[in-house]
Motif scaffolding. Structure first.
Motif: not given
Length: 630
Positions: A95, A103, A106, A616, A619, A622
């Motif tokens: 992260p 990120n 992601r 975050q 999601h 995370w």
């Protein structure tokens, strides 16, 4: 209607995340693994190769993709499709290290990568893949190798970036110079490259066919030329790896060709809206990324400028000499570069925390040099190599690349060439974007309302102060920002807990603080008292004194002594679990709490703490640590 559109957009985002999202592995894993090679990215400038592998997750048997770095020539002889064995340490996608950092978790979620890491030793071939598997990747790699042999290793990185999109051989110094001069976009195949390829093929086809009256009188040449340009654009996109920015640019180029065939205006807000709709339909996650924002922002600024009435009058036909007309077009080129640079600089500062000041001037020279000299020479050299006559053109291409990199280094070395910006809240950036959209999408006097909002957002971004204290998500990296101008000739400095020459953690601290150069060791902070276990120091902000205690060792510490030290401190930071008896007056950031919040940015004067967790949500990429038991 608008609520339905918003609902449809939310459903598309949710559906994309659920269908494409790939959860990462739960914990670090080390051992011997077998995997199938999906892609190979040579990075000779970093003395390593990067492999994308398909494998089974140990324990669960789940099919996953992993991205691993292989140092040196440990992957020599391995090809796409091969079954390989190797020893490695796999890590879950990381992260953001700090609020505002990159990120990777992601990005990995949407690209299907469940693990990353590094290979220990060499990669051993177990079974060769089927012949023909990964044919396009093999062609791309062989073309990259041919370019390196023809033009030399020093220039191979830039040359390959223009042809195949492979940036692995670009030296770190050239890469940084291109960034600091505002020319980094030339190294990523996007709108400039695709439009140059499509435009060149379009012009060549229509000019060549016009030489034959039998064809010109019976065939609509713009349609045939558009078809040739479309095939060239699609082929170039596939050859360069079909990355999302390149595919997005190809969509835009195809829409322009369609407008030319239909006799419509090629560059318009309608074309931009259709291209943006297609991208958001297929890759909605890209909207929050810098690539989408900068590419569409540049085109929006260009369309808004060229469709403005004063510009239309300035370029209108008139009785004048050829030299005067050329000067007017040159003036518009300079104005366009300045407007696009001003529109994109806040976006670059927000995402990357640095931007080149002289980008508009550098691009005025670099874009024509790249479009009309470098790319045609590279294409001509590759074509002439089919008959063994490309050597003279490779020599000219090498000189043109030297001119381009020399230009980048010159602009990057100018005083004040780089703007640095610390991490800031999204509010100011959102205000700038809203103002820019209003300014670009509306016409008439009402559009100038957006200019005020954009200027206000840009001013808020520029005036954003750095955080006083930065703490990484694992608690190992701590940065303390000195109050501006107190010590040191360059104003504020950054003091770090763990120094060393470079490193990902230190570089992140410098980037998020909006600083460059070498940071100072934390034990050099005025009045700091450090031993092998802890550093204790005080920070003066807004008329108050904040006492901070940071752990730096791994040895056991008597609990009563630690509790007493915590009681005297306002903030305690540690990369280990601290007992409940450690109760500072304000913030306790140990391994347990940082596992829930992620990295911290602490603003002492405002008594504000920004955390990674705040950005975050819930999601899938995370995974905060569970709350501690009472």
């Amino acid at each position: 209607m608008l609520p339905l559109v918003v609902m449809a957009g939310c459903l598309i985002v949710w559906g994309r995340s659920c269908l494409v999202g790939q959860p990462g592995i739960e914990r670090p894993i080390a051992g011997l693994f077998h995997a199938r090679v999906l892609a190979i990215e040579p990075q000779p400038a970093l003395q390593r190769d990067r492999l994308l592998l398909a494998m089974r997750e140990p324990g669960t048997g789940r099919a996953i993709k992993a991205r691993l770095n292989v140092p040196g020539e440990g992957a020599a002889g391995v090809a796409v499709g091969d079954l390989v064995a190797f020893r490695a340490r796999l890590m879950p996608p990381a992260p953001p290290m700090l609020p505002g950092s990159y990120n990777f978790a992601r990005t990995s979620w949407f690209t299907g990568i469940a693990a990353s890491g590094a290979v220990i030793g060499e990669v051993r071939l177990v079974e060769r893949g089927k012949r023909g598997q990964g044919g396009l990747a093999r062609l791309r790699q062989s073309l990259t190798d041919h370019i390196a042999r023809s033009i030399g290793d020093r220039r191979a990185g830039i040359a390959a970036a223009f042809v195949t999109g492979d940036r692995g051989a670009i030296s770190p110094s050239d890469d940084q110079a291109m960034r600091d001069s505002g020319l980094a976009h030339l190294l990523s195949i996007s709108g400039l490259h695709v439009s140059a390829m499509v435009g060149a093929v379009y012009v060549l086809v229509i000019r060549i066919l016009a030489l034959f009256p039998f064809v010109a009188l019976r065939v609509r040449l713009p349609i045939v030329a558009a078809g040739g340009g479309a095939l060239a654009g699609v082929g170039y996109t596939l050859l360069s790896g079909a990355e999302v920015p390149t595919v997005r640019s190809c969509f835009g180029a195809l829409l322009v060709l369609a407008a030319l065939v239909l006799g419509r205006e090629a560059l318009s807000l309608r074309m931009l809206a259709v291209a943006a709709f297609l991208v958001m339909l297929l890759w909605p996650e890209s909207v929050t990324g810098p690539s989408f924002q900068m590419s569409f922002g540049a085109v929006l600024a260009l369309v808004a400028l060229t469709t403005a009435e004063p510009v239309k009058r300035f370029l209108g036909p008139r009785d004048e000499s050829l030299a005067a007309r050329g000067l007017r077009h040159l003036a518009l080129l300079l104005l366009t570069g300045a407007v696009i640079d001003l529109a994109l600089m806040p976006i670059g500062l927000y995402h990357f925390h640095r931007a080149g000041v002289y980008g508009a001037l550098a691009n005025v020279v670099a874009i024509p040099l790249s479009t009309f000299v470098v790319m045609p020479l590279l294409a001509g050299a590759l074509v002439l190599d089919l008959v063994g006559l490309g050597a003279p053109v490779w020599w000219l291409a090498g000189i043109s690349i030297d001119l381009l990199t020399g230009l980048a280094h010159w602009f990057a070395s100018r005083p004040g060439a780089v703007n640095l910006l610390p991490a800031t809240s999204p509010g100011a950036f959102a205000l700038f974007v809203a103002g820019g959209l209003w300014l670009g999408l509306w016409s008439g006097r009402i559009r100038w309302i957006g200019l005020a909002a954009a200027l206000a957002g840009g001013a808020m971004l520029a005036a954003a102060p750095p955080a006083d204290l930065l703490v990484s998500g694992d608690g190992r990296h701590v940065g303390v920002v000195e109050d501006g101008g107190v010590v040191g000739e360059g104003g504020a400095r950054l003091f770090v807990l763990r120094g060393g020459a470079g490193g990902y953690g230190r570089d992140n601290l410098m980037e998020l603080a909006g600083m460059e150069g070498e940071p100072a060791a934390l034990d050099r902070w005025p009045g700091a008292r450090c031993n092998r276990d802890f550093c204790a120091f005080a920070i003066a902000r807004s008329g108050a004194i904040w006492r901070v205690l940071v752990s730096r060792g791994r040895d056991a510490v008597p609990e009563r002594a630690l509790a007493a030290a915590c009681e005297r401190s306002d903030i305690v930071v540690s990369d280990r679990w601290l007992p409940r008896s450690c109760r500072p007056r304000w913030v306790k950031a140990d391994r347990a709490s940082l596992g829930r919040t992620g990295g911290l940015a602490i603003y002492l004067g405002k008594r504000r703490i920004d955390t990674v967790a705040q950005t975050q949500g819930e999601h899938g990429w995370w995974h905060p640590a569970p709350p501690a038991l009472p």
